[in-house]
Motif scaffolding. Structure first.
Motif, short mmCIF file in Angstrom:
data_model
loop_
_atom_site.label_atom_id
_atom_site.label_comp_id
_atom_site.label_asym_id
_atom_site.label_seq_id
_atom_site.Cartn_x
_atom_site.Cartn_y
_atom_site.Cartn_z
N ASN A 169 1.00 -1.02 0.14
CA ASN A 169 0.19 0.00 -0.14
C ASN A 169 1.04 1.32 -0.66
N PHE A 170 0.40 2.17 -1.02
CA PHE A 170 1.61 3.36 -0.87
C PHE A 170 0.48 4.68 -0.57
N HIS A 171 1.83 5.51 0.08
CA HIS A 171 1.16 7.13 -0.29
C HIS A 171 1.30 7.45 -1.32
N TYR A 172 2.19 7.41 -1.93
CA TYR A 172 3.55 8.06 -2.75
C TYR A 172 3.12 7.96 -4.15
N PHE A 173 1.82 8.92 -5.08
CA PHE A 173 2.41 8.10 -6.78
C PHE A 173 3.68 7.60 -7.05
N ALA A 174 4.55 8.16 -7.16
CA ALA A 174 5.79 8.85 -7.59
C ALA A 174 6.99 7.29 -7.23
N ILE A 175 6.28 6.96 -5.82
CA ILE A 175 7.14 5.90 -5.77
C ILE A 175 6.41 4.33 -6.01
N ARG A 176 4.99 4.03 -6.17
CA ARG A 176 4.23 3.45 -6.77
C ARG A 176 4.86 2.87 -8.52
N LYS A 177 5.06 4.31 -8.90
CA LYS A 177 5.25 3.69 -10.36
C LYS A 177 6.41 3.43 -10.90
N MET A 178 7.53 3.54 -9.14
CA MET A 178 8.61 3.17 -9.31
C MET A 178 9.04 2.00 -9.53
N HIS A 179 7.90 1.47 -8.25
CA HIS A 179 8.01 -0.13 -8.25
C HIS A 179 7.19 -1.14 -9.46
N PHE A 180 6.63 -0.05 -10.20
CA PHE A 180 5.70 -1.05 -11.34
C PHE A 180 6.97 -1.32 -12.28
N LEU A 181 7.86 -0.30 -12.18
CA LEU A 181 8.16 -0.34 -13.55
C LEU A 181 10.63 -0.93 -13.23
N MET A 182 10.52 -0.95 -11.63
CA MET A 182 11.74 -1.66 -11.40
C MET A 182 12.03 -2.62 -11.99
N ARG A 183 11.57 -3.86 -11.88
CA ARG A 183 11.34 -4.88 -12.33
C ARG A 183 11.13 -5.38 -13.57
N ALA A 184 9.72 -4.58 -14.69
CA ALA A 184 9.98 -4.93 -15.24
C ALA A 184 10.85 -5.64 -16.69
N LYS A 185 9.66 -6.50 -17.07
CA LYS A 185 10.39 -7.47 -18.22
C LYS A 185 9.48 -7.36 -19.21
N ALA A 186 7.76 -6.72 -18.76
CA ALA A 186 7.17 -6.21 -20.11
C ALA A 186 6.60 -5.14 -19.47
N ILE A 187 5.72 -4.70 -19.66
CA ILE A 187 4.28 -3.32 -20.12
C ILE A 187 2.98 -3.84 -20.87
N CYS A 188 2.24 -4.09 -20.24
CA CYS A 188 1.49 -4.57 -21.27
C CYS A 188 -0.22 -3.68 -20.72
N ILE A 189 -0.66 -3.23 -21.32
CA ILE A 189 -1.39 -1.87 -21.15
C ILE A 189 -2.84 -2.19 -21.85
#
Length: 269
Positions: A169-189
């Motif tokens: 659970n996050f308070h900061y959108f910016a940190i949440r976004k970092m965690h989405f991408l830090m290990r990302a092998k593919a991004i599916c939208i």
């Protein structure tokens, strides 16, 4: 978070936290100034402590995922309003994408299980709609998945398919976004609204500007995306280069997305 059991000569914070609870009840021990700083919620939430909170919010999921051995993830993003087929909702006309997200997550997780859940772990925003579909597909495949929730003014709870000890659970959108991408092998939208667009364009900008290694960037539903974003108009206006459109891949099915991920040369930048 597990307790640090490494051998060292000093008393650890757990010991002192327990000792602090056992002191006599006096005006001095009841005073806010007496609280241990790391147990003092009022102190930690002060304006001046924002840098510390940002660091804590970055560190906690990072440490948990490291302890679980998660090396790479497949990110699924999309609208919280898209319901399961057969259910009513604000975006029920897009319900087909719930099933495709569910299927994609199942296929990804079946492969992840071959690495004992260390690679290609599904990560979503942890909420309803497409996020639920992603966590659900991973759960149905018998694997675990990550949910990155965010505190919002209106009530929101994690969907029931997120692996409990990987539900953050996050308070900061910016940190949440970092965690989405830090290990990302593919991004599916998948189709979505403001939140999906925000995350999509921020991720795409990082790749375009080479602030992030290029990975498969897959948009589900060409008709939807070409209706709401005039990609070619950006090229004609000169605000992006024609080759920037090569960063995108459009698909209609989970199988097409898997083919792109499987065929990607991850050795190249």
């Amino acid at each position: 978070m597990k307790e640090d059991t490494r051998s060292h000569p000093f008393r650890d914070s757990h010991q002192d936290a327990r000792a602090a609870e056992a002191v006599p009840d006096t005006p001095q021990t009841r005073a806010p100034a007496y609280r241990l700083s790391f147990l003092d919620t009022d102190f930690l939430m002060r304006e001046e402590l924002r840098p510390v909170r940002l660091q804590l919010e970055l560190l906690k999921p990072q440490m948990v995922l490291d302890e679980r051995g998660v090396k790479s993830t497949v990110v699924l993003m999309g609208s919280a309003r898209i319901p399961e087929p057969g259910q009513t909702g604000k975006a029920e006309g897009l319900a087909q994408w719930y099933e495709e997200a569910r299927k994609l997550a199942r296929l990804v997780t079946e492969r992840s299980l071959k690495t004992y859940g260390r690679e290609d772990v599904v990560v979503t925003g942890g909420g309803p709609g497409i996020m639920e579909a992603g966590n659900r597909g991973a759960h149905e495949a018998g694997g675990h998945s990550i949910g990155l929730n965010i505190v919002l003014p209106h009530e929101q709870a994690p969907n029931s398919y997120v692996t409990p000890d990987l539900c953050f659970n996050f308070h900061y959108f910016a940190i949440r976004k970092m965690h989405f991408l830090m290990r990302a092998k593919a991004i599916c939208i998948f189709p979505g609204g403001f939140g999906t667009l925000d995350e999509m364009f921020e991720s795409l900008t990082l790749i375009q500007t080479r602030r992030m290694k290029r990975v498969p960037f897959i948009l589900f539903g060409r008709a939807f995306w070409e209706k709401i974003v005039n990609w070619q108009a950006l090229v004609e206006a000169g605000t992006i280069a024609a080759e920037d459109l090569d960063l995108l891949s459009f698909v209609e099915t989970a199988e097409e997305a898997m083919a792109i991920i499987d065929g990607w040369d991850y050795s190249c930048d």
